[in-house]
Motif scaffolding. Structure first.
Motif, short mmCIF file in Angstrom:
data_model
loop_
_atom_site.label_atom_id
_atom_site.label_comp_id
_atom_site.label_asym_id
_atom_site.label_seq_id
_atom_site.Cartn_x
_atom_site.Cartn_y
_atom_site.Cartn_z
N CYS A 148 -0.05 -31.32 -23.15
CA CYS A 148 -0.88 -30.29 -23.81
C CYS A 148 -1.73 -30.90 -24.92
O CYS A 148 -2.90 -30.55 -25.07
CB CYS A 148 -0.01 -29.20 -24.41
SG CYS A 148 0.51 -27.98 -23.21
N CYS A 181 3.54 -30.23 -26.17
CA CYS A 181 4.06 -31.34 -25.36
C CYS A 181 2.94 -32.41 -25.22
O CYS A 181 1.78 -32.12 -25.47
CB CYS A 181 4.55 -30.85 -24.00
SG CYS A 181 3.23 -30.46 -22.83
N CYS A 240 0.88 -28.56 -18.57
CA CYS A 240 1.95 -28.53 -19.57
C CYS A 240 3.31 -28.93 -18.98
O CYS A 240 3.72 -28.42 -17.95
CB CYS A 240 2.02 -27.11 -20.13
SG CYS A 240 3.37 -26.83 -21.26
N TYR A 241 4.01 -29.82 -19.70
CA TYR A 241 5.35 -30.22 -19.27
C TYR A 241 6.35 -29.07 -19.40
O TYR A 241 7.45 -29.14 -18.86
CB TYR A 241 5.83 -31.42 -20.10
CG TYR A 241 5.14 -32.73 -19.78
CD1 TYR A 241 4.74 -33.04 -18.48
CD2 TYR A 241 4.92 -33.67 -20.78
CE1 TYR A 241 4.13 -34.25 -18.19
CE2 TYR A 241 4.31 -34.89 -20.49
CZ TYR A 241 3.92 -35.17 -19.19
OH TYR A 241 3.32 -36.37 -18.91
N ASN A 242 5.99 -28.05 -20.16
CA ASN A 242 6.88 -26.90 -20.29
C ASN A 242 6.54 -25.76 -19.33
O ASN A 242 7.07 -24.66 -19.46
CB ASN A 242 6.90 -26.42 -21.74
CG ASN A 242 7.59 -27.45 -22.64
OD1 ASN A 242 8.68 -27.92 -22.32
ND2 ASN A 242 6.94 -27.84 -23.72
N CYS A 270 1.82 -24.91 -23.70
CA CYS A 270 2.69 -24.70 -24.87
C CYS A 270 2.01 -25.19 -26.14
O CYS A 270 2.34 -24.75 -27.24
CB CYS A 270 4.03 -25.41 -24.67
SG CYS A 270 3.96 -27.22 -24.86
N GLY A 271 1.09 -26.16 -25.98
CA GLY A 271 0.34 -26.64 -27.15
C GLY A 271 0.96 -27.82 -27.87
O GLY A 271 0.32 -28.40 -28.73
ZN ZN Z 1 2.79 -28.12 -23.05
#
Ligand code: ZN
Length: 222
Positions: A206, A203, A191-193, A200-201
């Protein structure tokens, strides 16, 4: 398939789904696997800490290299907190998650370390099948970089790309074949977050990971 169980390999490693799958793939192919992780001003330092943790969990030598100079040269949304990350590829250009020169620089650093340590094999998790439109994930680039590094250092490096022709569903399948499906699902951070496992679902990383997982689970039947 040819194996190199008398030789060592260096895996370019971020602790994400792809490079962790490559790490386990390499453990089956080579005598000793080493990992190299890059920092380049990513938004989330969790990525490096998670890579370090996975290396420790798998008893793999781990090294971190500061490559942050690359973020000072060209703006990109992976390192610049003031930019909003493109969730899709804009028409006619690359998404702003593209870091120009990154894979070429990373391969050069990896080969330099491999040279110093007497390692001939490099492993990277780039994929042309499901790539986010990045030119430096393509097979033709990897072949060209391999030839260039061999010429530059007068070596016979072999760059291995076990994921090159696999889409995300097939990367999950490979993890399953390697017996590490649950490990990859729960311990890696894509995940980039900066959120581990299912992330995060929303990005781009994700979305790609989740789509592949859903498709693979549907195929596997549970
Ligand atoms: Zn993400």
């Amino acid at each position: 398939m040819r194996t190199y169980n008398q030789e060592d390999a260096l895996v370019l490693f971020s602790g994400g789904q792809d490079s962790t799958t490559c790490l386990y793939w390499a453990k089956q192919q080579f005598r000793q696997v080493h990992t190299l992780c890059f920092t380049y001003g990513q938004r989330h330092s969790q990525e490096v800490e998670n890579a370090r943790r996975i290396a420790a969990m798998t008893a793999t030598p781990f090294r971190v290299l500061d490559a942050s100079i690359i973020s000072r040269l060209a703006p990109n949304s992976l390192t610049d907190r003031t930019m909003t990350m493109d969730e899709k590829q804009p028409k006619g250009s690359y998404p702003n998650t593209f870091v120009p020169g990154r894979n070429l620089l990373f391969l050069t650093f990896a080969a330099t370390l491999a040279y110093a340590e007497g390692i001939r094999h490099l492993v990277t998790g780039v994929s042309q099948a499901d790539y986010s439109g990045y030119p430096d994930c393509r097979d033709t680039f990897i072949r060209s970089a391999n030839a260039t590094l061999n010429l530059a250092m007068d070596q016979q490096f072999v760059i291995h790309t076990p994921l090159m022709w696999r889409n995300k569903k097939e990367v999950w399948q490979l993890a399953d074949e390697l017996g590490v499906f649950d490990f990859i699902r729960h311990e890696t951070l894509t995940c980039y977050n900066g959120i581990k496992a299912d992330g995060c679902g929303h990005c781009p990383a994700c979305l790609l990971r989740r789509r592949g997982l859903k498709a693979y689970l549907a195929e596997r039947g549970h």
